[in-house]
Scaffold this motif. Sequence first.
Motif, PDB file in Angstrom:
ATOM      1  N   ASN A  88       1.000  -1.145  -0.012  1.00 40.77           N
ATOM      2  CA  ASN A  88      -0.012   0.060  -0.044  1.00 40.77           C
ATOM      3  C   ASN A  88       0.875   1.184   0.165  1.00 40.77           C
ATOM      4  N   PRO A  89       0.843   1.855  -1.242  1.00 43.23           N
ATOM      5  CA  PRO A  89       2.049   3.180  -0.892  1.00 43.23           C
ATOM      6  C   PRO A  89       1.459   3.989  -0.310  1.00 43.23           C
ATOM      7  N   VAL A  90       2.216   4.956   0.685  1.00 42.90           N
ATOM      8  CA  VAL A  90       2.179   5.758   1.596  1.00 42.90           C
ATOM      9  C   VAL A  90       2.383   7.073   1.177  1.00 42.90           C
ATOM     10  N   GLY A 119      13.683   5.584  -6.974  1.00 46.26           N
ATOM     11  CA  GLY A 119      14.828   4.854  -6.681  1.00 46.26           C
ATOM     12  C   GLY A 119      14.828   3.704  -6.019  1.00 46.26           C
ATOM     13  N   THR A 120      13.205   3.286  -5.575  1.00 49.66           N
ATOM     14  CA  THR A 120      12.782   2.496  -4.644  1.00 49.66           C
ATOM     15  C   THR A 120      11.542   1.819  -5.261  1.00 49.66           C
ATOM     16  N   TYR A 121      11.506   0.997  -6.278  1.00 44.05           N
ATOM     17  CA  TYR A 121      10.180   0.640  -7.045  1.00 44.05           C
ATOM     18  C   TYR A 121       9.282   0.022  -6.176  1.00 44.05           C
ATOM     19  N   GLY A 122       9.663  -0.992  -5.570  1.00 37.89           N
ATOM     20  CA  GLY A 122       8.883  -1.878  -4.634  1.00 37.89           C
ATOM     21  C   GLY A 122       7.735  -2.671  -5.433  1.00 37.89           C
ATOM     22  N   ARG A 123       6.687  -2.264  -5.239  1.00 35.52           N
ATOM     23  CA  ARG A 123       5.557  -2.845  -6.258  1.00 35.52           C
ATOM     24  C   ARG A 123       4.809  -1.720  -7.133  1.00 35.52           C
ATOM     25  N   GLY A 124       5.889  -0.647  -7.188  1.00 36.03           N
ATOM     26  CA  GLY A 124       5.388   0.302  -8.146  1.00 36.03           C
ATOM     27  C   GLY A 124       3.976   1.300  -7.849  1.00 36.03           C
ATOM     28  N   GLY A 125       3.621   1.286  -6.801  1.00 37.69           N
ATOM     29  CA  GLY A 125       2.563   2.393  -5.884  1.00 37.69           C
ATOM     30  C   GLY A 125       2.792   3.637  -6.416  1.00 37.69           C
ATOM     31  N   HIS A 126       4.039   4.194  -6.180  1.00 35.73           N
ATOM     32  CA  HIS A 126       4.491   5.675  -6.665  1.00 35.73           C
ATOM     33  C   HIS A 126       4.681   5.776  -7.966  1.00 35.73           C
ATOM     34  N   SER A 127       5.458   4.834  -8.615  1.00 31.20           N
ATOM     35  CA  SER A 127       5.633   4.866 -10.176  1.00 31.20           C
ATOM     36  C   SER A 127       4.439   5.020 -10.935  1.00 31.20           C
ATOM     37  N   VAL A 141      13.152   3.110 -13.323  1.00 26.31           N
ATOM     38  CA  VAL A 141      13.130   2.555 -11.944  1.00 26.31           C
ATOM     39  C   VAL A 141      14.092   1.616 -11.441  1.00 26.31           C
ATOM     40  N   PHE A 142      14.467   1.845 -10.195  1.00 28.91           N
ATOM     41  CA  PHE A 142      15.489   1.063  -9.531  1.00 28.91           C
ATOM     42  C   PHE A 142      14.839   0.041  -8.516  1.00 28.91           C
ATOM     43  N   ASP A 143      15.539  -1.000  -8.058  1.00 25.26           N
ATOM     44  CA  ASP A 143      15.276  -1.621  -7.049  1.00 25.26           C
ATOM     45  C   ASP A 143      16.234  -2.917  -6.774  1.00 25.26           C
ATOM     46  N   LYS A 144      16.734  -3.257  -5.610  1.00 27.79           N
ATOM     47  CA  LYS A 144      17.938  -3.990  -5.250  1.00 27.79           C
ATOM     48  C   LYS A 144      17.161  -5.578  -5.441  1.00 27.79           C
ATOM     49  N   ASP A 145      15.764  -5.455  -5.403  1.00 28.99           N
ATOM     50  CA  ASP A 145      15.097  -6.922  -4.838  1.00 28.99           C
ATOM     51  C   ASP A 145      14.483  -7.497  -6.448  1.00 28.99           C
ATOM     52  N   ASP A 183      12.263  -9.534  -6.879  1.00 25.19           N
ATOM     53  CA  ASP A 183      10.919  -9.757  -7.127  1.00 25.19           C
ATOM     54  C   ASP A 183      10.215  -8.431  -7.475  1.00 25.19           C
ATOM     55  N   ALA A 184      11.005  -7.245  -6.961  1.00 22.81           N
ATOM     56  CA  ALA A 184      10.381  -5.961  -7.204  1.00 22.81           C
ATOM     57  C   ALA A 184      10.744  -5.719  -8.796  1.00 22.81           C
ATOM     58  N   ILE A 185      11.934  -6.128  -9.077  1.00 22.25           N
ATOM     59  CA  ILE A 185      12.390  -5.968 -10.601  1.00 22.25           C
ATOM     60  C   ILE A 185      11.507  -6.772 -11.681  1.00 22.25           C
ATOM     61  N   ASN A 217      19.481  -2.521  -9.231  1.00 25.74           N
ATOM     62  CA  ASN A 217      20.691  -2.145  -9.038  1.00 25.74           C
ATOM     63  C   ASN A 217      20.161  -1.385  -7.696  1.00 25.74           C
ATOM     64  N   SER A 218      21.309  -0.956  -6.804  1.00 26.22           N
ATOM     65  CA  SER A 218      20.963  -0.022  -5.757  1.00 26.22           C
ATOM     66  C   SER A 218      20.782   1.403  -6.266  1.00 26.22           C
ATOM     67  N   PHE A 219      20.257   2.357  -5.639  1.00 26.58           N
ATOM     68  CA  PHE A 219      19.993   3.464  -6.086  1.00 26.58           C
ATOM     69  C   PHE A 219      21.291   4.311  -5.832  1.00 26.58           C
ATOM     70  N   LEU A 256      11.901   4.766   1.026  1.00 21.54           N
ATOM     71  CA  LEU A 256      12.924   4.075   1.889  1.00 21.54           C
ATOM     72  C   LEU A 256      12.632   2.824   2.333  1.00 21.54           C
ATOM     73  N   GLY A 257      13.494   2.116   2.767  1.00 22.16           N
ATOM     74  CA  GLY A 257      13.187   0.723   3.798  1.00 22.16           C
ATOM     75  C   GLY A 257      12.698  -0.354   3.064  1.00 22.16           C
ATOM     76  N   VAL A 258      11.903  -1.100   3.825  1.00 19.97           N
ATOM     77  CA  VAL A 258      11.371  -2.453   3.474  1.00 19.97           C
ATOM     78  C   VAL A 258       9.906  -2.306   3.002  1.00 19.97           C
ATOM     79  N   SER A 259       9.457  -3.065   2.003  1.00 18.00           N
ATOM     80  CA  SER A 259       8.023  -3.191   1.478  1.00 18.00           C
ATOM     81  C   SER A 259       7.218  -4.135   2.292  1.00 18.00           C
ATOM     82  N   PRO A 267       5.429  -6.510   0.684  1.00 17.57           N
ATOM     83  CA  PRO A 267       5.739  -8.056   0.175  1.00 17.57           C
ATOM     84  C   PRO A 267       7.074  -8.554   0.919  1.00 17.57           C
ATOM     85  N   GLN A 268       8.074  -7.791   1.022  1.00 13.21           N
ATOM     86  CA  GLN A 268       9.369  -8.438   1.659  1.00 13.21           C
ATOM     87  C   GLN A 268       9.005  -9.025   2.976  1.00 13.21           C
ATOM     88  N   LEU A 269       8.202  -8.148   3.814  1.00 17.14           N
ATOM     89  CA  LEU A 269       7.833  -8.384   5.291  1.00 17.14           C
ATOM     90  C   LEU A 269       6.892  -9.568   5.210  1.00 17.14           C
TER      91      LEU A 269
HETATM   92  C1  LIG Z   1       9.010   1.018   0.674  1.00 15.79           C
HETATM   93  S1  LIG Z   1       9.432   0.146  -0.479  1.00 15.79           S
HETATM   94  C2  LIG Z   1       8.945   0.992  -1.809  1.00 15.79           C
HETATM   95  C3  LIG Z   1       7.448   0.810  -2.104  1.00 15.79           C
HETATM   96  C4  LIG Z   1       6.865   1.581  -3.235  1.00 15.79           C
HETATM   97  N1  LIG Z   1       7.176   3.027  -3.272  1.00 15.79           N
HETATM   98  C5  LIG Z   1       5.739   1.147  -3.669  1.00 15.79           C
HETATM   99  O1  LIG Z   1       4.542   2.105  -3.557  1.00 15.79           O
HETATM  100  O2  LIG Z   1       5.178  -0.021  -4.114  1.00 15.79           O
HETATM  101  C6  LIG Z   1      10.961  -0.043  -0.558  1.00 15.79           C
HETATM  102  C7  LIG Z   1      11.712  -0.525  -1.729  1.00 15.79           C
HETATM  103  O3  LIG Z   1      12.908  -0.154  -1.860  1.00 15.79           O
HETATM  104  C8  LIG Z   1      13.983  -1.157  -2.224  1.00 15.79           C
HETATM  105  N2  LIG Z   1      15.252  -0.630  -1.685  1.00 15.79           N
HETATM  106  C9  LIG Z   1      15.766  -0.264  -0.537  1.00 15.79           C
HETATM  107  N3  LIG Z   1      16.941   0.234  -0.426  1.00 15.79           N
HETATM  108  C10 LIG Z   1      17.321   0.294  -1.849  1.00 15.79           C
HETATM  109  C11 LIG Z   1      18.545   0.780  -2.414  1.00 15.79           C
HETATM  110  N4  LIG Z   1      19.460   1.140  -1.911  1.00 15.79           N
HETATM  111  N5  LIG Z   1      18.603   0.687  -3.788  1.00 15.79           N
HETATM  112  C12 LIG Z   1      17.467   0.100  -4.421  1.00 15.79           C
HETATM  113  N6  LIG Z   1      16.219  -0.293  -4.005  1.00 15.79           N
HETATM  114  C13 LIG Z   1      16.125  -0.389  -2.617  1.00 15.79           C
HETATM  115  C14 LIG Z   1      13.417  -2.139  -1.361  1.00 15.79           C
HETATM  116  O4  LIG Z   1      13.956  -3.611  -1.857  1.00 15.79           O
HETATM  117  C15 LIG Z   1      12.148  -1.967  -1.422  1.00 15.79           C
HETATM  118  O5  LIG Z   1      11.371  -2.754  -2.743  1.00 15.79           O
END
Ligand SMILES: C[S@@+](CC[C@H](N)C(=O)[O-])C[C@H]1O[C@@H](n2cnc3c(N)ncnc32)[C@H](O)[C@@H]1O
Length: 332
Positions: free
Chosen positions: A7-9, A38-46, A61-65, A67-69, A87-89, A111-114, A116-118
């Motif tokens: 759920n995007p915040v 920089g932190t795609y997650g599941r793309g709510g903001h994108s 869009v970037f993500d380290k995860d 599954d997010a990719i 890749n990382s941002f 920032l932080g954890v999504s 789906p990860q939790l």
């Molecule tokens: C809070 S979630 C983002 C949720 C997203 N805005 C959405 O609405 O779905 C944070 C995401 O950032 C990724 N992440 C955290 N640190 C990162 C970094 N240094 N570079 C790229 N991705 C990163 C995590 O893997 C996670 O998928």
Amino acid sequence: MSDFKHNPVLLRESIEALLIRNSCDGKQYLNSGIFVDGTYGRGGHSIELLNNLDERSKLFVFDKDPDAITAASLLSLRDPRVHVIHNSFVRMEEELLSRNINKVDGIMLDLGVSSPQLDDSARGFSFLHEGPLDMRMDTTKGVTVAKWLEKADIEEIRKVIFDYGDERFATKIAREIVSRRKIRPIRTTTELVKCVLSVVHKTETGKHPATRTFQALRIHINNELEELSLAFPSFIKLLKPYGRLVAISFHSLEDRIVKRMIRNFELPSDFYSKLPLTESELPKPILRSLGRIFPGDHEILENKRSRSAVLRIAERTAAPFSDFLKSYNPYS
Ligand SMILES: C[S@@+](CC[C@H](N)C(=O)[O-])C[C@H]1O[C@@H](n2cnc3c(N)ncnc32)[C@H](O)[C@@H]1O
């Protein structure tokens, strides 16, 4: 890929903050440009951002995860404006330069954890689900928490749990981990929870006793704070004049870094030690803070995860980055 939801915040607030440009005749919204999530997650903001942009726009869009990719790649198949980078941002500048992009109109960070990860027990992020003690955002590289806990000494473990979890029982927990691993390595989330519960008896209201330990180990294993500090100057370099940086943090350690970095690019921390300065020596700020926004009661009621969120907004000025760096050190 798991199909857990996120759920995007502060969604409306962050997209508005990315797109508004104040001009002499009032507020205007960009509807075209080059943006980065920089932190795609599941793309709510994108996805919300794309809904506000025309077909000539680009979104990197970037993500380290992984599954997010995978989720982002599916979106890019439907929407040619989306460019996916696993890749990382912290590598944002070089990844964009290699695609011939050296300036962007806005950068979004959530920032932080999504969720789906939790929620995915196989990832080992949550003390609520039994799973392997992994916690890596990028499962294709690096060391799992279980592996790190096998080798780290008491002082390293204590320091991580204290510094990143602000856990007052850090010493007891570190000792217990080291004593238990002599018999059997701690390999699962449940084993770590049991270990913490055996030494932390007092609970803070509404908080599981293992919350702080899990947060600390996650931040450490993913290098979260170092990467944020390291990457920040490159975000500022990438922004066009009046481009916006929008960053959502979920705990005070992250927010402190964002706040300090914005302040240092507005007025460097060594500014006062250099006084008096002549007018021509005065630094021209390259960033302007536009304040912060917290979620309202309604959002917190709908999405409990939003309760600790804070959104900070900063705008690039037109002053050249190189002039600013000549006399000041914004990294300090
Ligand atoms: C809070 S979630 C983002 C949720 C997203 N805005 C959405 O609405 O779905 C944070 C995401 O950032 C990724 N992440 C955290 N640190 C990162 C970094 N240094 N570079 C790229 N991705 C990163 C995590 O893997 C996670 O998928």
